[in-house]
Design a protein around this motif. Structure first.
Motif, PDB file in Angstrom:
ATOM      1  N   HIS A 160       1.709 -16.496 -17.834  1.00  0.00           N
ATOM      2  CA  HIS A 160       2.054 -16.631 -18.820  1.00  0.00           C
ATOM      3  C   HIS A 160      -0.011 -16.158 -19.520  1.00  0.00           C
ATOM      4  N   TYR A 161      -0.896 -16.753 -19.135  1.00  0.00           N
ATOM      5  CA  TYR A 161      -2.057 -16.661 -19.256  1.00  0.00           C
ATOM      6  C   TYR A 161      -2.328 -15.829 -19.327  1.00  0.00           C
ATOM      7  N   ARG A 162      -2.068 -14.838 -18.504  1.00  0.00           N
ATOM      8  CA  ARG A 162      -2.975 -12.962 -18.225  1.00  0.00           C
ATOM      9  C   ARG A 162      -1.814 -12.880 -19.282  1.00  0.00           C
ATOM     10  N   HIS A 163      -1.337 -13.058 -19.844  1.00  0.00           N
ATOM     11  CA  HIS A 163      -0.514 -11.918 -20.688  1.00  0.00           C
ATOM     12  C   HIS A 163      -1.002 -12.588 -22.479  1.00  0.00           C
ATOM     13  N   LEU A 164      -1.461 -13.567 -21.869  1.00  0.00           N
ATOM     14  CA  LEU A 164      -2.121 -13.891 -23.547  1.00  0.00           C
ATOM     15  C   LEU A 164      -3.968 -13.652 -23.756  1.00  0.00           C
TER      16      LEU A 164
END
Length: 453
Positions: free
Chosen positions: A124-128
């Motif tokens: 999720h934080y890679r996508h953010l």
């Protein structure tokens, strides 16, 4: 992108329905009322900074409808959508700057009890990271960092010493986000990232308070600093030059003794409970893998000669300081550490000690390197080559003979010490004696073979 097409369909239907209702009401309103209604309708055009030509599809949408569309998109889809045009980028940036979106998307629970699937949170934080990278692409670096860190600094788990829950994955998530965000940035921009991060987290002041204290008196603060620096700045880059850059930034503000202290905090061996093994390196021989990370850090710093400022004399000084923290290391640990650091570091340390007149110390250390080669399965030719290189450091035949004599005397002395320990019923030293005799035979066989070829 099915969600995106579906959202467009919803938006078009909403616009058509609203348009019909407005047309039916026009005949019942006065000219003044129509003007007031026109002024009161909040559309996406009011968010933009103007444009050429007629209004686009999204400019005709009320903001609430545009947000309905964006609500249907995943973070990754939104990051792709933001690249359609400058206008769309502005709309998406305004949307993700809202408190509502931040509460829904950025704030995640990082504790194992609330989030058993760490991989999902990290992804999720890679996508953010991709979303913020693409949405802020047109902004100056200073403004990009201010916008991003103002959001993330409000999350306690991302800050140093704010969350002490075991197994919290916030630092790992933050590291993945930061790596994704700044991948491809030049060195000047990376310097700005580091400076901004230091301001937001108070990193330099917290580091100073830890590395100037006595080793081991603040174990939880040491561990917090280690986790933050490793997870956020160092480990995400693996063996790439970027890791070398971040490690350099962390070390260079401090004097040499503090650099050695900080290196041990970042990469030193851990006890089973997660506490740094300050005394373990002094009191007993560690397992082969315990010192690998620390040796790799030295390789990062001194493996490439083009790295500015990290000279060979500095390398020798840092290694000497490091292997004396908190006290001089157990010789087997020192020997294994040099072996893991590689030929260049090992030769530099041993040759420098020899030139400074510490021939007895060098000879005994070489014996332990021979022992480690035997125990850990390294080929004995490596240590034979090191001995040949040290032999050539001495300029006269007398000095060279003196060195070889000390080397052989060290074998005898260590053998005698182990035999005395066995006589005192130290059973574990019996195996050590066997290893020493075996290693001595292998070393001398290889040494004589090399000499007589």
């Amino acid at each position: 992108m099915c969600n995106l097409l579906y959202s467009f369909f919803i938006a078009s239907s909403l616009v058509t329905t609203m348009g019909k209702r407005i047309c039916r009401s026009y005949g019942q309103q006065t000219h003044k009322a129509r003007l007031l209604k026109k002024q009161s309708v909040r559309t996406a055009t009011s968010l933009s900074h103007g444009g050429t030509g007629g209004p686009s599809f999204f400019q005709r949408l009320p903001v609430e409808v545009l947000h309905i569309i964006l609500d249907q998109l995943s973070v990754l889809e939104m990051s792709v959508f933001s690249m359609v045009s400058k206008e769309i980028t502005k709309y998406v940036l305004d949307y993700i700057s809202s408190q509502k979106w931040r509460n829904k998307t950025i704030i995640q629970s990082f504790h194992p009890s609330a989030c058993p699937e760490q991989k999902c949170t990290v992804e999720h934080y890679r996508h953010l990271g991709l979303l913020y990278k693409r949405c802020t692409l047109l902004l100056p670096t200073k403004d990009r960092l201010k916008l991003i860190f103002s959001k993330f600094s409000q999350i306690p788990c991302f800050m140093l010493e704010q969350c002490l829950v075991p197994g919290c994955t916030a630092f790992v998530s933050f590291g993945v986000f930061l790596k994704t965000l700044i991948a491809g940035w030049d060195e000047l921009e990376s310097h700005r990232v580091f400076n901004c991060l230091c301001v937001v987290t108070n990193l330099m002041q917290k580091t100073e308070g830890i590395i100037t204290a006595k080793p081991g008196v603040q174990p939880h603060r040491e561990l917090q600093l280690r986790l933050f620096c490793r997870c956020v700045l160092l480990d995400p880059w693996a063996n790439q030059p970027e890791c070398q850059f971040w490690l350099t930034q962390l070390l260079k503000p401090w004097p040499m003794v503090s650099q050695a202290h900080l290196l041990f905090i970042l990469y030193g061996p851990l006890q089973p409970g997660g506490i740094l093994g300050w005394q373990d390196v002094v009191e007993r021989a560690l397992t082969p893998g315990s010192l690998w990370s620390l040796a790799e850090a030295i390789s990062f710093l001194f493996g490439k000669p083009e790295l500015k400022g990290w000279t060979t004399p500095l390398m020798f000084s840092i290694v000497m300081e490091l292997t004396a923290v908190p006290e001089p290391w157990h010789l087997e640990n020192l020997a294994r550490f040099l072996l893991l650091c590689g030929n260049h570091v090992s030769y530099t340390v041993l040759a420098s000690k020899a030139l400074f007149g510490h021939v007895s110390e060098v000879s005994r250390l070489i014996i332990y390197i021979i022992l480690v080669c035997e125990k850990d399965g390294y080929h004995m030719s490596w240590v034979v080559n090191i001995v040949q290189q040290i032999f050539k450091v001495f300029s006269t035949s007398t000095e060279r003979f003196f060195f070889i004599q000390h080397l052989e005397n060290s074998f005898s002395q260590l053998t005698r010490e182990i035999c005395e320990s066995i006589a005192e019923n130290q059973a574990e030293d019996r195996e050590m004696l066997f290893i020493l005799l075996e290693s001595s035979a292998r070393f001398h066989t290889k040494f004589l073979h090399t000499l007589l070829k």
